[in-house]
Design a protein around this motif. Structure first.
Motif, PDB file in Angstrom:
ATOM      1  N   LEU A   1      17.752  -0.811 -11.876  1.00 51.80           N
ATOM      2  CA  LEU A   1      18.903  -1.661 -12.145  1.00 51.80           C
ATOM      3  C   LEU A   1      18.749  -2.992 -11.411  1.00 51.80           C
ATOM      4  O   LEU A   1      18.289  -3.032 -10.267  1.00 51.80           O
ATOM      5  CB  LEU A   1      20.190  -0.967 -11.695  1.00 51.80           C
ATOM      6  N   ARG A   2      19.120  -4.068 -12.091  1.00 51.12           N
ATOM      7  CA  ARG A   2      19.140  -5.376 -11.444  1.00 51.12           C
ATOM      8  C   ARG A   2      20.443  -5.524 -10.655  1.00 51.12           C
ATOM      9  O   ARG A   2      21.531  -5.423 -11.205  1.00 51.12           O
ATOM     10  CB  ARG A   2      19.031  -6.507 -12.472  1.00 51.12           C
ATOM     11  N   HIS A   3      20.325  -5.753  -9.360  1.00 49.13           N
ATOM     12  CA  HIS A   3      21.476  -5.963  -8.495  1.00 49.13           C
ATOM     13  C   HIS A   3      21.641  -7.470  -8.296  1.00 49.13           C
ATOM     14  O   HIS A   3      20.801  -8.117  -7.670  1.00 49.13           O
ATOM     15  CB  HIS A   3      21.277  -5.260  -7.149  1.00 49.13           C
ATOM     16  N   ARG A   4      22.692  -8.003  -8.856  1.00 46.57           N
ATOM     17  CA  ARG A   4      22.912  -9.449  -8.845  1.00 46.57           C
ATOM     18  C   ARG A   4      23.457  -9.896  -7.500  1.00 46.57           C
ATOM     19  O   ARG A   4      24.241  -9.189  -6.862  1.00 46.57           O
ATOM     20  CB  ARG A   4      23.881  -9.837  -9.959  1.00 46.57           C
ATOM     21  N   THR A   5      23.041 -11.082  -7.100  1.00 43.57           N
ATOM     22  CA  THR A   5      23.506 -11.604  -5.836  1.00 43.57           C
ATOM     23  C   THR A   5      24.996 -11.905  -5.896  1.00 43.57           C
ATOM     24  O   THR A   5      25.481 -12.534  -6.829  1.00 43.57           O
ATOM     25  CB  THR A   5      22.725 -12.873  -5.447  1.00 43.57           C
TER      26      THR A   5
END
Length: 272
Positions: free
Chosen positions: A41-45
């Motif tokens: 999963l991409r964890h967004r800043t």
């Protein structure tokens, strides 16, 4: 071997959150200054999101945590919070090394209540220990304790789910009519819009009045006739409905014929 966090004077550590909403959307966030991709999963800043202290104990007392932050990220909007898209969502929180992407989970649970004040929001998190508070042996009840088409009921959700569209909208978008179905079948059921501002949100149907379905709250602005919806039939959890309408009395999760506390106050009936 697990990572020893904060064992060095300088650490490449960031906080991460993973939110799995009930409508199937999964979101990942991190306090790092760039997006991190790990665990699929991409964890967004999201530097504006701040975790409070995570309290964990070795006892059966429920752990607790809280997330607060600004409504600045596109994935967490004021409108989504208002319609309840994040209510009851599953949450995991932990630490990640932003160089090696080694991650560890510190907290797992669900979102209890969401508060909003101006441009700020806060969410209370309930740990999985909350499940220990559930009663192991259910209390007797004249009505069925099982959720319709849920565990214990055994009926199929697919068999009682219908696709249709709104034919009319009234009562400030809280009363709707649906084409091609019998309205009486959906009392105590659910309506989920496929399009519009409420797409994917499950709304309970509180009552049926003259072919109008009365929803728990108004639909989002813009909802009008022609809006596509999915409908799940409802059940009043009585043994009569279970037996006569669904033919499922063998799975009725209640005790409709068990004498209650009012037995001693009943008067005898003379048969003659």
């Amino acid at each position: 071997m697990s990572r020893a966090w904060f064992s060095q004077p300088l650490e490449t550590v960031a906080v991460w959150w993973r939110i799995e909403r009930r409508d199937g959307v999964t979101l990942g966030f991190t306090s790092h200054d760039r997006d991190l991709v790990f665990n699929g999963l991409r964890h967004r800043t999201a530097p504006g999101m701040i975790p409070s202290a995570v309290r964990k104990s070795a006892t059966f007392e429920a752990d607790s945590a809280e997330i607060a932050g600004a409504l600045s990220h596109d994935s967490i909007s004021e409108a989504d919070l208002a319609v309840g898209r994040f209510d009851g969502a599953r949450v995991t929180m932990g630490l990640v090394d932003w160089e090696t992407l080694v991650a560890e989970t510190l907290f797992a649970g669900s979102i209890g209540s969401v508060g909003r004040e101006g441009a700020q929001f806060s969410a209370e998190l309930a740990s999985v220990k909350q499940q220990l508070l559930h009663e192991v042996v259910p209390r007797t009840s004249p009505s069925c304790r099982a959720e319709f088409c849920g565990e214990g009921c055994t009926l199929s959700v697919a068999s009682y789910t219908h696709e249709s569209m709104l034919s009319d909208v009234g009562g400030e978008r809280q009363w709707v009519k649906v084409s091609g179905v019998a309205a009486d079948d959906f009392a105590f059921g659910w309506l989920r819009p496929v399009d519009g501002g409420d797409a994917g949100v499950m709304l309970s149907i509180r009552a049926v009045e003259d072919d109008w379905l009365v929803l728990e709250r108004p639909l989002a602005p813009g909802a009008d006739a022609g809006l596509r919806v999915q409908l799940l039939e409802g059940c009043d959890h009585t043994v009569g409905t279970c037996a006569q309408r669904f033919g499922n009395a063998v799975n009725f999760q209640g005790e409709p014929y068990l004498p209650g506390n009012d037995l001693l106050t009943r008067y005898p009936v003379v048969q003659g």
